[in-house]
Design a protein around this motif. Structure first.
Motif, PDB file in Angstrom:
ATOM      1  N   ILE A   1       0.878  -1.175   0.000  1.00  0.00           N
ATOM      2  CA  ILE A   1       0.000   0.000   0.000  1.00  0.00           C
ATOM      3  C   ILE A   1       0.918   1.229   0.000  1.00  0.00           C
ATOM      4  CG2 ILE A   1      -1.857   1.263   1.148  1.00  0.00           C
ATOM      5  CD1 ILE A   1      -2.723  -1.351   2.468  1.00  0.00           C
ATOM      6  N   THR A   2       0.858   1.951  -1.088  1.00  0.00           N
ATOM      7  CA  THR A   2       1.797   3.056  -1.305  1.00  0.00           C
ATOM      8  C   THR A   2       1.120   4.391  -1.045  1.00  0.00           C
ATOM      9  OG1 THR A   2       2.955   1.747  -2.954  1.00  0.00           O
ATOM     10  CG2 THR A   2       3.294   4.107  -3.054  1.00  0.00           C
ATOM     11  N   LEU A   3       1.911   5.341  -0.587  1.00  0.00           N
ATOM     12  CA  LEU A   3       1.340   6.665  -0.344  1.00  0.00           C
ATOM     13  C   LEU A   3       0.881   7.294  -1.668  1.00  0.00           C
ATOM     14  CD1 LEU A   3       3.887   8.594  -1.311  1.00  0.00           C
ATOM     15  CD2 LEU A   3       4.695   8.056   0.974  1.00  0.00           C
ATOM     16  N   LYS A   4      -0.107   8.152  -1.534  1.00  0.00           N
ATOM     17  CA  LYS A   4      -0.667   8.790  -2.727  1.00  0.00           C
ATOM     18  C   LYS A   4       0.185   9.969  -3.151  1.00  0.00           C
ATOM     19  CE  LYS A   4      -4.961   8.199  -4.092  1.00  0.00           C
ATOM     20  NZ  LYS A   4      -6.388   8.048  -3.829  1.00  0.00           N
ATOM     21  N   THR A   5       0.578  10.804  -2.199  1.00  0.00           N
ATOM     22  CA  THR A   5       1.489  11.918  -2.492  1.00  0.00           C
ATOM     23  C   THR A   5       2.483  12.006  -1.341  1.00  0.00           C
ATOM     24  OG1 THR A   5       0.381  13.708  -1.296  1.00  0.00           O
ATOM     25  CG2 THR A   5      -0.478  13.179  -3.500  1.00  0.00           C
ATOM     26  N   TRP A   6       3.465  12.885  -1.472  1.00  0.00           N
ATOM     27  CA  TRP A   6       4.479  13.019  -0.414  1.00  0.00           C
ATOM     28  C   TRP A   6       3.884  13.539   0.888  1.00  0.00           C
ATOM     29  CZ3 TRP A   6       8.459  10.219  -0.692  1.00  0.00           C
ATOM     30  CH2 TRP A   6       9.069   9.938  -1.925  1.00  0.00           C
ATOM     31  N   ALA A   7       2.692  14.146   0.845  1.00  0.00           N
ATOM     32  CA  ALA A   7       2.044  14.586   2.088  1.00  0.00           C
ATOM     33  C   ALA A   7       1.763  13.393   3.007  1.00  0.00           C
ATOM     34  CB  ALA A   7       0.749  15.328   1.775  1.00  0.00           C
ATOM     35  N   ASP A   8       1.678  12.205   2.419  1.00  0.00           N
ATOM     36  CA  ASP A   8       1.305  11.005   3.170  1.00  0.00           C
ATOM     37  C   ASP A   8       2.517  10.184   3.617  1.00  0.00           C
ATOM     38  OD1 ASP A   8      -1.434  11.671   2.422  1.00  0.00           O
ATOM     39  OD2 ASP A   8      -0.879  10.935   0.432  1.00  0.00           O
ATOM     40  N   VAL A   9       3.708  10.767   3.543  1.00  0.00           N
ATOM     41  CA  VAL A   9       4.943  10.013   3.812  1.00  0.00           C
ATOM     42  C   VAL A   9       4.970   9.426   5.224  1.00  0.00           C
ATOM     43  CG1 VAL A   9       6.250  12.096   4.472  1.00  0.00           C
ATOM     44  CG2 VAL A   9       7.478  10.081   3.608  1.00  0.00           C
ATOM     45  N   TRP A  10       4.264  10.069   6.164  1.00  0.00           N
ATOM     46  CA  TRP A  10       4.236   9.541   7.536  1.00  0.00           C
ATOM     47  C   TRP A  10       3.612   8.144   7.590  1.00  0.00           C
ATOM     48  CZ3 TRP A  10       0.095   8.222  10.756  1.00  0.00           C
ATOM     49  CH2 TRP A  10      -1.187   8.477  10.234  1.00  0.00           C
ATOM     50  N   LEU A  11       2.707   7.858   6.636  1.00  0.00           N
ATOM     51  CA  LEU A  11       2.095   6.520   6.611  1.00  0.00           C
ATOM     52  C   LEU A  11       3.157   5.452   6.341  1.00  0.00           C
ATOM     53  CD1 LEU A  11      -1.258   7.050   4.647  1.00  0.00           C
ATOM     54  CD2 LEU A  11      -0.995   6.463   7.072  1.00  0.00           C
ATOM     55  N   ASN A  12       4.139   5.778   5.523  1.00  0.00           N
ATOM     56  CA  ASN A  12       5.251   4.838   5.293  1.00  0.00           C
ATOM     57  C   ASN A  12       6.163   4.758   6.505  1.00  0.00           C
ATOM     58  OD1 ASN A  12       4.332   4.673   2.673  1.00  0.00           O
ATOM     59  ND2 ASN A  12       6.349   4.991   1.735  1.00  0.00           N
ATOM     60  N   GLU A  13       6.698   5.910   6.885  1.00  0.00           N
ATOM     61  CA  GLU A  13       7.778   5.908   7.871  1.00  0.00           C
ATOM     62  C   GLU A  13       7.286   5.747   9.304  1.00  0.00           C
ATOM     63  OE1 GLU A  13      10.464   5.196   6.848  1.00  0.00           O
ATOM     64  OE2 GLU A  13      10.340   5.793   4.750  1.00  0.00           O
TER      65      GLU A  13
ATOM     66  N   LYS B   1      -8.680  -5.601  -0.236  1.00  0.00           N
ATOM     67  CA  LYS B   1      -8.330  -5.813  -1.648  1.00  0.00           C
ATOM     68  C   LYS B   1      -8.411  -4.523  -2.472  1.00  0.00           C
ATOM     69  CE  LYS B   1      -7.838 -10.432  -1.606  1.00  0.00           C
ATOM     70  NZ  LYS B   1      -6.852 -10.488  -0.490  1.00  0.00           N
ATOM     71  N   SER B   2      -9.196  -3.569  -1.973  1.00  0.00           N
ATOM     72  CA  SER B   2      -9.291  -2.310  -2.712  1.00  0.00           C
ATOM     73  C   SER B   2      -8.088  -1.405  -2.443  1.00  0.00           C
ATOM     74  CB  SER B   2     -10.589  -1.578  -2.355  1.00  0.00           C
ATOM     75  OG  SER B   2     -10.532  -1.101  -1.027  1.00  0.00           O
ATOM     76  N   LEU B   3      -7.232  -1.815  -1.510  1.00  0.00           N
ATOM     77  CA  LEU B   3      -6.032  -1.025  -1.198  1.00  0.00           C
ATOM     78  C   LEU B   3      -4.740  -1.715  -1.610  1.00  0.00           C
ATOM     79  CD1 LEU B   3      -6.955   0.216   2.408  1.00  0.00           C
ATOM     80  CD2 LEU B   3      -7.110   1.496   0.269  1.00  0.00           C
ATOM     81  N   GLN B   4      -4.745  -3.048  -1.633  1.00  0.00           N
ATOM     82  CA  GLN B   4      -3.510  -3.782  -1.933  1.00  0.00           C
ATOM     83  C   GLN B   4      -2.992  -3.437  -3.332  1.00  0.00           C
ATOM     84  OE1 GLN B   4      -4.688  -7.866  -1.261  1.00  0.00           O
ATOM     85  NE2 GLN B   4      -4.078  -7.789   0.897  1.00  0.00           N
ATOM     86  N   TYR B   5      -1.703  -3.172  -3.408  1.00  0.00           N
ATOM     87  CA  TYR B   5      -1.013  -2.791  -4.657  1.00  0.00           C
ATOM     88  C   TYR B   5      -1.603  -1.511  -5.246  1.00  0.00           C
ATOM     89  CZ  TYR B   5       0.132  -7.609  -3.764  1.00  0.00           C
ATOM     90  OH  TYR B   5       0.502  -8.772  -3.132  1.00  0.00           O
ATOM     91  N   ARG B   6      -2.078  -0.668  -4.327  1.00  0.00           N
ATOM     92  CA  ARG B   6      -2.644   0.621  -4.732  1.00  0.00           C
ATOM     93  C   ARG B   6      -2.109   1.727  -3.817  1.00  0.00           C
ATOM     94  NH1 ARG B   6      -6.591  -3.076  -6.089  1.00  0.00           N
ATOM     95  NH2 ARG B   6      -7.542  -2.753  -8.132  1.00  0.00           N
ATOM     96  N   ASN B   7      -2.692   2.896  -3.967  1.00  0.00           N
ATOM     97  CA  ASN B   7      -2.225   4.073  -3.220  1.00  0.00           C
ATOM     98  C   ASN B   7      -3.273   4.525  -2.221  1.00  0.00           C
ATOM     99  OD1 ASN B   7      -1.349   4.071  -6.160  1.00  0.00           O
ATOM    100  ND2 ASN B   7       0.184   5.375  -5.206  1.00  0.00           N
ATOM    101  N   ILE B   8      -2.807   5.230  -1.190  1.00  0.00           N
ATOM    102  CA  ILE B   8      -3.757   5.774  -0.217  1.00  0.00           C
ATOM    103  C   ILE B   8      -3.294   7.152   0.254  1.00  0.00           C
ATOM    104  CG2 ILE B   8      -2.700   4.742   1.847  1.00  0.00           C
ATOM    105  CD1 ILE B   8      -5.846   4.098   2.524  1.00  0.00           C
TER     106      ILE B   8
END
Ligand SMILES: [Zn+2]
Length: 339
Positions: free
Chosen positions: A108-120, A212-219
């Motif tokens: 599940i990948t971030l949608k934009t750099w504003a969402d980087v906290w979701l990764n890190e 399944k609506s998020l896997q291999y997609r962006n959020i």
């Protein structure tokens, strides 16, 4: 690219939860720490099983780690299925962080750099979960205290979530700010765990990673929050609003008094905050009361405004009151005074 060193390759095979055979490759350079490398190889199957059971089955067809040379200035980089590590960095915690990115960042990948906290934030939090799995609850709490302390010590104070980063990407030191985007975000997730309780929190995480609506997609952050609200059935938008938009942390000034009336003992509590920002942090707040007869009681009140009063009444004599005894609100300063 030419290199003086030659890569060595070791491979193990790991059987995923649904029975797929996952090759895991370790690319290392001559002269590197063999005991570190062997340790990582030895714990890899358990780590893969741990995160797969906690989130969802390992989401790719292979996994691997490659140490780079001194020109690589980061600790690690979570490339999908082949993680880069700094030279000789066969380190268990670093690997737990990078490996957890296969779910949080790569699946599940971030949608934009504003969402980087979701990764890190999640990868830093996942390090803590691995430490808890390996070394127990106290080690986890100590890890989280260290993350909170990193944020307290930081001179930078800006929000975890910055909507304008969607269009205007900040410099790399801001975007990947260790104290805010990594450390503070992980502590916010730890506090969310405390607010929801383990079964709801981990249930929500599982729903998220299995969606399944998020896997291999962006959020995006907004979508993440609305998903968590729908998985948990709890309207906790307020939690995210304050902790993601806030720049600091609550500074509690709490007061209490104990009075006796006939056979009853009355505890009056006053909650207030004197914050370095214009936010009143709402939080469930745990109070522990120790009684004269040696027994104790735990109460959780919901403090949602300044100068708020609470009254607790008991038929036995309280001798000591502890505010947030389990440090569930890790991001705070607190002063307590008896009136
Ligand atoms: Zn990371």
């Amino acid at each position: 690219i030419s290199s003086k060193k030659n890569y060595q390759l070791d491979e193990i095979k790991w059987k995923s939860l649904n029975g797929r055979v996952i090759p895991v490759r370790f690319y290392w350079n001559e002269g590197e720490n063999q005991s570190g490398l062997n340790h990582v190889k030895n714990i890899t199957p358990e780590m893969m099983r741990f995160f797969s059971e906690l989130f969802c089955d390992y989401p790719f067809e292979k996994n691997g780690y490659a140490t780079l040379n001194e020109l690589f200035i980061f600790g690690g980089m979570e490339n999908q299925t082949l993680i880069s590590l700094c030279s000789n960095c066969w380190d268990e915690e670093l690997i737990a962080h990078e490996f957890s990115h296969q779910w949080f960042g790569n699946m599940i990948t971030l949608k934009t750099w504003a969402d980087v906290w979701l990764n890190e934030g999640f990868a830093t939090f996942a390090e803590g979960l691995w430490i808890e799995h390996r070394f127990g609850e106290e080690a986890y709490k100590e890890y989280m205290r260290i993350q909170a302390e990193r944020f307290f010590q930081s001179e930078n104070k800006f929000p975890i979530f910055n909507r304008e980063w969607r269009n205007k990407i900040p410099d790399i030191g801001t975007l990947y700010n260790g104290e805010i985007i990594y450390a503070k975000s992980s502590v916010v997730l730890n506090m969310l765990r405390n607010v929801l309780g383990d079964s709801v929190f981990f249930g929500a995480l599982k729903s998220y990673t299995n969606d399944k609506s998020l896997q291999y997609r962006n959020i995006s952050t907004e979508e993440f929050i609305s998903r968590i609200i729908s998985y948990t059935g709890r309207d906790i938008g307020w939690f995210f609003n304050q902790w993601l938009a806030g720049t600091h942390f609550p500074v509690y000034k709490n007061y209490y008094s104990i009075t006796q009336r006939d056979s009853l003992y009355i505890i009056d509590l006053i909650f207030s905050q004197e914050n370095d920002e214009n936010i009143y942090y709402k939080m469930p707040f745990e109070i522990q009361i120790l009684f004269e007869d040696g027994s104790s009681a735990n109460e959780t009140i919901f403090n949602d405004r300044d100068n708020q009063n609470f009254r607790l009444v008991y038929s036995k004599k309280p001798i000591k009151i502890y505010f947030d005894p389990h440090d569930k609100i890790l991001l705070k300063k607190m002063y307590v005074k008896e009136l």
